[in-house]
Design an enzyme around this catalytic site. Sequence first.
Site, PDB file in Angstrom:
ATOM      1  N   ARG A 202       0.872  -1.181   0.000  1.00 30.25           N
ATOM      2  CA  ARG A 202       0.000   0.000   0.000  1.00 30.25           C
ATOM      3  C   ARG A 202       0.898   1.215   0.000  1.00 30.25           C
ATOM      4  O   ARG A 202       1.694   1.408   0.927  1.00 30.25           O
ATOM      5  CB  ARG A 202      -0.930  -0.001   1.217  1.00 30.25           C
ATOM      6  CG  ARG A 202      -1.677   1.306   1.407  1.00 30.25           C
ATOM      7  CD  ARG A 202      -2.765   1.238   2.430  1.00 30.25           C
ATOM      8  NE  ARG A 202      -3.896   0.462   1.956  1.00 30.25           N
ATOM      9  CZ  ARG A 202      -5.120   0.497   2.481  1.00 30.25           C
ATOM     10  NH1 ARG A 202      -5.371   1.288   3.507  1.00 30.25           N
ATOM     11  NH2 ARG A 202      -6.080  -0.252   1.995  1.00 30.25           N
TER      12      ARG A 202
ATOM     13  N   HIS B 193      -7.510   0.564  -6.331  1.00 30.07           N
ATOM     14  CA  HIS B 193      -7.694  -0.304  -5.155  1.00 30.07           C
ATOM     15  C   HIS B 193      -8.355  -1.607  -5.665  1.00 30.07           C
ATOM     16  O   HIS B 193      -9.517  -1.889  -5.375  1.00 30.07           O
ATOM     17  CB  HIS B 193      -8.560   0.418  -4.116  1.00 30.07           C
ATOM     18  CG  HIS B 193      -8.494  -0.163  -2.739  1.00 30.07           C
ATOM     19  ND1 HIS B 193      -7.708  -1.257  -2.411  1.00 30.07           N
ATOM     20  CD2 HIS B 193      -9.141   0.193  -1.584  1.00 30.07           C
ATOM     21  CE1 HIS B 193      -7.861  -1.528  -1.116  1.00 30.07           C
ATOM     22  NE2 HIS B 193      -8.729  -0.673  -0.604  1.00 30.07           N
TER      23      HIS B 193
ATOM     24  N   GLN C   2     -10.126  -4.222  -3.370  1.00 26.36           N
ATOM     25  CA  GLN C   2     -11.422  -3.730  -2.898  1.00 26.36           C
ATOM     26  C   GLN C   2     -12.513  -4.032  -3.932  1.00 26.36           C
ATOM     27  O   GLN C   2     -13.598  -4.508  -3.592  1.00 26.36           O
ATOM     28  CB  GLN C   2     -11.321  -2.217  -2.660  1.00 26.36           C
ATOM     29  CG  GLN C   2     -12.601  -1.574  -2.186  1.00 26.36           C
ATOM     30  CD  GLN C   2     -12.962  -1.968  -0.760  1.00 26.36           C
ATOM     31  OE1 GLN C   2     -12.162  -1.830   0.142  1.00 26.36           O
ATOM     32  NE2 GLN C   2     -14.181  -2.465  -0.569  1.00 26.36           N
TER      33      GLN C   2
ATOM     34  N   ASP D 225     -17.440   6.690  -1.170  1.00 22.08           N
ATOM     35  CA  ASP D 225     -16.158   6.612  -0.451  1.00 22.08           C
ATOM     36  C   ASP D 225     -15.881   8.014   0.085  1.00 22.08           C
ATOM     37  O   ASP D 225     -16.553   8.988  -0.290  1.00 22.08           O
ATOM     38  CB  ASP D 225     -15.053   6.143  -1.432  1.00 22.08           C
ATOM     39  CG  ASP D 225     -13.681   6.014  -0.786  1.00 22.08           C
ATOM     40  OD1 ASP D 225     -13.598   5.927   0.457  1.00 22.08           O
ATOM     41  OD2 ASP D 225     -12.673   6.010  -1.534  1.00 22.08           O
TER      42      ASP D 225
ATOM     43  N   CYS E 229     -16.582   1.343   0.903  1.00 24.84           N
ATOM     44  CA  CYS E 229     -15.366   0.552   1.159  1.00 24.84           C
ATOM     45  C   CYS E 229     -14.903   0.664   2.613  1.00 24.84           C
ATOM     46  O   CYS E 229     -14.174  -0.202   3.091  1.00 24.84           O
ATOM     47  CB  CYS E 229     -14.253   0.969   0.210  1.00 24.84           C
ATOM     48  SG  CYS E 229     -13.849   2.721   0.328  1.00 24.84           S
TER      49      CYS E 229
ATOM     50  N   ARG F 169     -13.697  -8.886   1.719  1.00 23.11           N
ATOM     51  CA  ARG F 169     -12.272  -8.643   1.444  1.00 23.11           C
ATOM     52  C   ARG F 169     -11.487  -9.923   1.726  1.00 23.11           C
ATOM     53  O   ARG F 169     -10.557 -10.280   0.998  1.00 23.11           O
ATOM     54  CB  ARG F 169     -11.741  -7.511   2.339  1.00 23.11           C
ATOM     55  CG  ARG F 169     -12.401  -6.145   2.138  1.00 23.11           C
ATOM     56  CD  ARG F 169     -12.072  -5.542   0.780  1.00 23.11           C
ATOM     57  NE  ARG F 169     -10.658  -5.501   0.523  1.00 23.11           N
ATOM     58  CZ  ARG F 169      -9.834  -4.529   0.945  1.00 23.11           C
ATOM     59  NH1 ARG F 169     -10.309  -3.499   1.615  1.00 23.11           N
ATOM     60  NH2 ARG F 169      -8.539  -4.565   0.644  1.00 23.11           N
TER      61      ARG F 169
HETATM   62  N1   CP Z   1     -11.344  -0.386   2.566  1.00 23.94           N
HETATM   63  C1   CP Z   1     -10.053  -0.437   2.977  1.00 23.94           C
HETATM   64  O1   CP Z   1      -9.129  -0.636   2.193  1.00 23.94           O
HETATM   65  O2   CP Z   1      -9.911  -0.242   4.304  1.00 23.94           O
HETATM   66  P1   CP Z   1      -8.515  -0.070   5.072  1.00 23.94           P
HETATM   67  O3   CP Z   1      -7.960   1.257   4.673  1.00 23.94           O
HETATM   68  O4   CP Z   1      -8.895  -0.132   6.523  1.00 23.94           O
HETATM   69  O5   CP Z   1      -7.607  -1.194   4.671  1.00 23.94           O
HETATM   70  N1  NVA Z   2     -10.122   6.483  -1.250  1.00 21.74           N
HETATM   71  C1  NVA Z   2      -9.735   6.075   0.084  1.00 21.74           C
HETATM   72  C2  NVA Z   2      -9.936   4.616   0.255  1.00 21.74           C
HETATM   73  C3  NVA Z   2      -9.613   4.081   1.638  1.00 21.74           C
HETATM   74  C4  NVA Z   2      -9.812   2.599   1.729  1.00 21.74           C
HETATM   75  C5  NVA Z   2      -8.280   6.457   0.329  1.00 21.74           C
HETATM   76  O1  NVA Z   2      -7.455   6.270  -0.580  1.00 21.74           O
HETATM   77  O2  NVA Z   2      -7.986   6.957   1.410  1.00 21.74           O
END
Ligand code: CP
Ligand code: NVA
Length: 316
Positions: free
Chosen positions: A112, A139, A142, A233, A273, A301
Amino acid sequence: MAASSGYPALAELKGRDFLSSTDSSAEQTAALLQLAADLKAGRTRIDLAGRTLGLIFRKASTRTRVSFTVAMARLGGQTIDLNPQVSQVGRGEPVADTARVLSRYVDALAIRTFAQEELADYAHWASVPVINALTDLEHPCQALADYLTLQEAFGEIGGLTLAYVGDGNNVAHSLMLCGALLGVNVRVGCPQGYAPDAAVLEQSRQLAAPGCSIEVVHEPVEAVRGAHALYTDVWASMGQEDEKAAREAAFRGWCLNEELLAEADARAIVLHCLPAYRGLEISAGAMEGSSSRIFDQAENRLHAQQALLAALLGGV
Ligand code: CP
Ligand code: NVA
């Protein structure tokens, strides 16, 4: 319960990276959802005993980190958390060195980070599969869980419409690309200036099967009318903390609430999400109401990533 063997489309994913929703074909994406559903129902099993997944997370995470960890445990493998605070990643060791060293220890890496280019750099140097656990651009893990949730609600999902209302961000991008592969119409509704990336929109349209549309509109009711899933989101993603106030002003009127839900198909489900800000991008009522599948989606997930790990590590 039989060991798995009936997913021929997944064989070609062995050893591959999953950096984008487009790294699995339409057929492979559908097979991943089928395997995930079978794993969830206990109809098949996968054995990844002795295999290790490394996690490098340069941004916060609850769901992704925990679901990858538990997914590996359930498959008989293990996970090692290489977060930048405890590894040399945080002190600036070059990606080329980190990726080559870690490839000698672990069987896959879930990463990430901010720039998609950094993820691609890891994939270039690593000799094991690299998985996108969220970047600023996409993502894709997701999206697998999201379409699994839609499939659970409706059965066949080709031809359905998913309306995403909010920022044209990483989550929206993977929903567009993965939706196009699965034949789901995706309608993104967002204020002017917050549209998805033009290249991702074009790529989604090119991937879409005949009759499947990927649209961007700038009016909330137009986005959700008749849709089978309403998705939102956060308005300010990780890395955009400085823009939070400006974004709250720009997105006024874009809350996914009961009024918008009333414009959707009567069977429509509500998705997010997570993490969510009640009263901003989603109302408490929409989040906790009978149409919400948000917590099933979070659970999924785990199942979707088990399927993905099984495919990339050749456990299918
Ligand atoms: N939806 C998601 O990716 O959540 P986290 O940021 O908690 O991993
Ligand atoms: N769009 C959000 C998703 C978090 C799971 C971010 O990137 O922070």
